[in-house]
Design a protein around this motif. Structure first.
Motif, PDB file in Angstrom:
ATOM      1  N   ASN A 193     -68.551 -53.549 -69.398  1.00 60.15           N
ATOM      2  CA  ASN A 193     -69.356 -52.315 -69.373  1.00 60.15           C
ATOM      3  C   ASN A 193     -69.014 -51.403 -68.205  1.00 60.15           C
ATOM      4  O   ASN A 193     -69.800 -50.532 -67.835  1.00 60.15           O
ATOM      5  N   LEU A 194     -67.824 -51.585 -67.626  1.00 57.92           N
ATOM      6  CA  LEU A 194     -67.362 -50.711 -66.546  1.00 57.92           C
ATOM      7  C   LEU A 194     -66.088 -49.989 -66.980  1.00 57.92           C
ATOM      8  O   LEU A 194     -65.235 -50.583 -67.650  1.00 57.92           O
ATOM      9  N   LEU A 195     -65.988 -48.726 -66.621  1.00 52.36           N
ATOM     10  CA  LEU A 195     -64.720 -48.032 -66.811  1.00 52.36           C
ATOM     11  C   LEU A 195     -63.680 -48.690 -65.903  1.00 52.36           C
ATOM     12  O   LEU A 195     -63.921 -48.885 -64.708  1.00 52.36           O
ATOM     13  N   VAL A 196     -62.542 -49.036 -66.451  1.00 52.96           N
ATOM     14  CA  VAL A 196     -61.511 -49.699 -65.661  1.00 52.96           C
ATOM     15  C   VAL A 196     -60.789 -48.641 -64.829  1.00 52.96           C
ATOM     16  O   VAL A 196     -60.202 -47.709 -65.378  1.00 52.96           O
ATOM     17  N   PRO A 197     -60.844 -48.762 -63.494  1.00 58.59           N
ATOM     18  CA  PRO A 197     -60.225 -47.738 -62.651  1.00 58.59           C
ATOM     19  C   PRO A 197     -58.705 -47.882 -62.616  1.00 58.59           C
ATOM     20  O   PRO A 197     -58.165 -48.977 -62.819  1.00 58.59           O
ATOM     21  N   ASN A 198     -58.041 -46.794 -62.387  1.00 55.89           N
ATOM     22  CA  ASN A 198     -56.586 -46.815 -62.201  1.00 55.89           C
ATOM     23  C   ASN A 198     -56.246 -47.624 -60.948  1.00 55.89           C
ATOM     24  O   ASN A 198     -55.338 -48.443 -60.951  1.00 55.89           O
ATOM     25  N   VAL A 199     -56.983 -47.379 -59.872  1.00 54.03           N
ATOM     26  CA  VAL A 199     -56.870 -48.151 -58.634  1.00 54.03           C
ATOM     27  C   VAL A 199     -58.125 -48.998 -58.512  1.00 54.03           C
ATOM     28  O   VAL A 199     -59.230 -48.478 -58.640  1.00 54.03           O
ATOM     29  N   PRO A 200     -57.999 -50.311 -58.293  1.00 54.34           N
ATOM     30  CA  PRO A 200     -59.196 -51.158 -58.221  1.00 54.34           C
ATOM     31  C   PRO A 200     -60.247 -50.608 -57.266  1.00 54.34           C
ATOM     32  O   PRO A 200     -59.925 -50.152 -56.169  1.00 54.34           O
TER      33      PRO A 200
END
Length: 812
Positions: free
Chosen positions: A486-493
């Motif tokens: 349920n989290l948008l996966v970030p480009n950078v952690p």
């Protein structure tokens, strides 16, 4: 025979006496010394001195700034000698540039070059100036300008960078509106260099455009480098302290030939220090040689170079949890990782010529070139919290981005002017007329790779999340993104504030999607002419100035779509000084300022624009006084500054560097400064300011009346040092002081603030012969505080309790 000679050499003669001026008034603090030896002393507050020297001594000298050095031969056949001396003041003809070094060894300074393009007594300048001498800087153990400005009324830090607030207005080292020896330059902004090569740091308050062109309306900072002396001095110091700090500094100066027509000075410094901030360190090397050539009594040629090589990490500040609790994370927490680096190299090289054609006509020409290179790799916040699949912020996750930037910048400026003095009856005039040229270029080759935003659903790139688009059609819009748990996966952690150590580990950034950010070449230059007349009639002095400046900027520089933008400004300056009584001068002044806000001037391709230039004006009234036989000076000022077309962050998601303009700002306040010696053994500096800096016009009605960010209402400072000059404790000294900064808002929306703070500092000194031992303790009570910041994602905490131990050695 050898025993007899040794005994004779150890025989002493004692010299007692008093030093006065031509009117019979005593002069405290006069240097009294043997010409061919190390024996020296100074006169006390009653002008008396006592000096014991070997009987082989032939000559005793007496020197004090503002007076002609006197020499007296002594009778070697006497054991006790009384020697009363009257010193004559130096000629009133003041040098046009800072040619040779300042010989004073006190906190007090009597003249400045920053306010009129030539030397002028501080009391005769119709504008407020604050300064800190190298003696004060050394006594406080300060090594950077950000640590020095706490001594100035109305000046405080904005961030960790070379970035401060003057009278409520921000000034930073990224723009070339700061000065070195009165010449426009840039410090690189990110890291402040060591200050060991500086003679003093001074701030001319208010708009200074009539003298220097585009500049902050709050004031301009001038860094005055140490100049060669005609007498040999050498010193070396080693410092060790908190956070594994090691520092080595050196300063050597003197004549390079027998007739002292060539003088030299070399300052150098090395620093290797960690920090109370995680992952932070500084390794600095600074070399600052200076040469002065005096081929005749009418001509001087100065060469100065300041080279700084800095290796560190860029600290973007402390982030706290989204609940807004300032104390929810340790102040040590930084968002860096182990593979971050910031490598900077800066040089400032200048050449100046001063020639006196006659007693009344002088010519000065100066050229300075600044070169700056930056190699930056950093993990930093995206100035927001990470998002879940509904677009809601996750309070413990900081959205991250990576910048990988390489660029260079070059600044050139030339200043040439004549100074002509004439007298017509009772009217005395000093006319200055000159020409300035300045340019800044970001050459071809700059590059920036950026990794930011969130991964698309196919995990083949990154896209930004726009809340307004999500609200229109949540179900379909969220399908564009990669979603896990349920989290948008970030480009950078994201940086997890609940697991700091894991977030700070060195990362494999090869898995991130990088994009090439626009970093086109930029170039601008300006041409300016100005005239200034300082008129003196009895007790009244008038300083009248006018500057015309023509500014040229190239947008899309070197591209087929290159276009030229021009702006011009006519900038007046009016000032009056009235000598009410011998030791009190009253003054009033009106000055105007402007600063272009083109892409080149802002030095940020992502800022937006074009923007209208900043326009400002100031009205100031004040008084400057001296007391205790000129040992102590005090000044007071009341002012109002207005500025139009100010830029603030637009707070647009996905565009963290985008700026917007508000209508008008106004700053009103009062300031008090005291500096000098109450008695020869007691030096003091104190200041207080009240400032009300607020937005007076804005397209957003709710912003009107709000306090400007990082502009405290109240600041205060005091520092004192007492030295024991006789008795069994001779050579012992103690210093101490306190700094107060009021609470501040951090952003224009006024929802985030940082509290006020009071710090206490102390120092102990011991001089024995050529050796000095110094121990500085700062923030003794370990006060938790923040020196500034942009918001709760970019807070800049102040250093906890810390110490510095310094061992110094001087030699001939």
């Amino acid at each position: 025979m050898g025993v007899y000679a040794l005994a004779s050499a150890q025989e002493l003669v004692t010299i007692n006496g008093k030093v006065t001026d031509e009117s019979g008034d005593v002069i405290p603090g006069v240097n009294v010394y043997a010409e061919n030896g190390n024996n020296k002393t100074t006169t006390d507050h009653q002008g008396n001195f006592s000096l014991s020297v070997p009987k082989t001594t032939l000559t005793i000298k007496f020197s004090y700034v503002g007076y002609i050095t006197a020499s007296r031969n002594i009778n070697q056949n006497k054991e006790k000698i009384t020697l009363n001396i009257s010193l004559s003041p130096t000629k009133s003809d003041l040098q046009q540039v800072e040619i040779t070094g300042r010989k004073e060894k006190t906190y007090k300074n009597t003249a400045t070059f920053i306010g009129s393009k030539s030397e002028i007594l501080l009391k005769d300048l119709p504008q407020s100036v604050s300064y800190a001498s190298k003696e004060l800087i050394a006594d406080q153990g300060a090594v950077r300008v950000g640590e020095v400005v706490k001594n100035f009324s109305g000046v405080n830090q904005f961030t960790f960078y070379d970035d401060i607030t003057i009278r409520g207005f921000r000034i930073n080292g990224g723009s070339n509106t700061q000065l070195i020896n009165g010449m426009r330059t840039s410090t690189g902004f990110w890291k402040q260099p060591l200050a060991n090569y500086l003679e003093r740091v001074e701030v001319l308050k208010g708009p200074s455009s009539a003298l220097y062109g585009n500049a902050s309306p709050g004031g301009v900072i001038n860094r005055v480098t140490k100049k060669p002396l005609a007498e040999t001095r050498k010193s070396l110091s080693l410092s060790m302290g908190s956070y594994n700090t090691f520092r080595a500094l050196g300063d050597v100066t003197g004549p390079a030939n027998k007739d002292s027509t060539l003088l030299y000075r070399l300052n150098f410094g090395y620093e290797d220090a960690n920090s109370f901030r995680d992952m932070q360190f500084d390794k600095n090397l600074i070399i600052a040689p200076s040469l002065t050539f005096l081929p005749s009594k009418n001509t001087s040629l100065n060469f100065d170079l300041v080279y700084n090589d800095s290796k560190s990490r860029l600290d973007r500040g402390q982030s706290v949890f989204g609940n807004g609790n300032l104390y929810s994370t340790p102040q040590s927490t930084s968002l860096n990782t182990g593979n971050d680096h910031l490598n900077e190299k800066t040089y400032n090289v200048s050449l100046s010529l001063n020639h006196r054609f006659s007693e009344n006509l002088n010519f000065t020409a100066s050229y300075m070139k600044t070169g700056y290179s930056e190699d930056l790799y950093e993990h930093r916040s995206a100035n927001t919290y990470a998002l879940d699949a509904t677009g809601k912020s996750v309070d413990n996750l900081i959205a991250m981005q990576i910048f990988n930037r390489i660029r260079k910048r070059y600044i050139d400026n030339f200043s040439g002017f004549i100074n002509y003095k004439l007298k017509t009856g009772k009217i005395e005039q000093t006319i200055v007329a000159g020409y300035d040229y300045a340019s800044e270029k970001l050459p071809v080759g700059a590059s920036q790779l950026t990794a930011t935003n969130y991964r698309n659903a196919a995990n083949t790139g990154s896209i930004s999340f726009v809340k307004s688009e999500y609200d229109k059609d949540p179900t379909n819009y969220i399908k564009k993104f990669l979603v896990v748990n349920n989290l948008l996966v970030p480009n950078v952690p994201s940086f997890n504030l609940n697991d700091v150590m894991a977030s700070q580990r060195m990362q494999d950034d090869s898995k991130n999607f990088f994009t090439q950010a626009a970093y086109d070449p930029t170039y601008y230059f300006l041409n300016a002419g100005y005239v200034q007349d300082n008129i003196k009639f009895g007790k009244l002095q008038a300083l009248l100035g006018l500057r015309y400046e023509y500014y040229t900027d190239y947008s899309n520089y070197l591209k087929p779509t290159q276009a030229t933008a021009n702006s011009k400004a006519l900038l007046p300056r009016f000032g009056l000084v009235y000598s009410a009584i011998t030791n009190i001068n009253l003054y009033g002044t009106y000055v105007m300022g402007y600063t272009p806000q083109t892409a080149s001037a802002i030095s940020n391709p992502n800022a937006g624009g074009p923007f209208d230039p900043l326009k400002s004006n100031m009205i100031e009234f004040g008084a400057k006084t001296s007391w205790l036989d000129e040992r102590l000076t005090a000044s007071a000022a009341i002012y109002q500054i207005k500025q139009k077309n100010v830029l603030y962050n637009a707070n647009v998601v996905g565009q963290p560097d985008l700026l917007r303009s508000v209508g008008e700002e106004r700053s009103r306040g009062i300031e008090f400064d005291i500096i000098g010696r109450i008695i020869p053994q007691l030096s003091i500096l104190a200041s207080y300011s009240y400032n009300e800096a607020s937005i007076t016009d804005s397209p957003i009605a709710s912003e009107i009346g709000r306090q400007k960010p990082n502009a405290p209402h109240h600041t205060a400072n005091i520092w004192a040092k007492y030295s024991i000059t006789s008795g069994i404790l001779k050579g012992l000294g103690i210093g101490g002081g306190s700094n107060y900064v009021d609470s501040r808002i951090l952003s224009i929306d006024a929802t985030q603030t940082i509290p006020s703070y009071t710090l206490f500092n102390a120092a102990f000194y011991y001089n024995v012969g050529k050796v000095q031992v110094q121990f500085n303790m700062n923030n003794i009570t370990n006060k938790v505080h923040w020196v500034g910041g942009y918001d709760y994602l970019r807070l800049f905490p102040g250093t906890p309790s810390n110490y510095l131990f310094t061992l110094g050695y001087t030699f001939n």
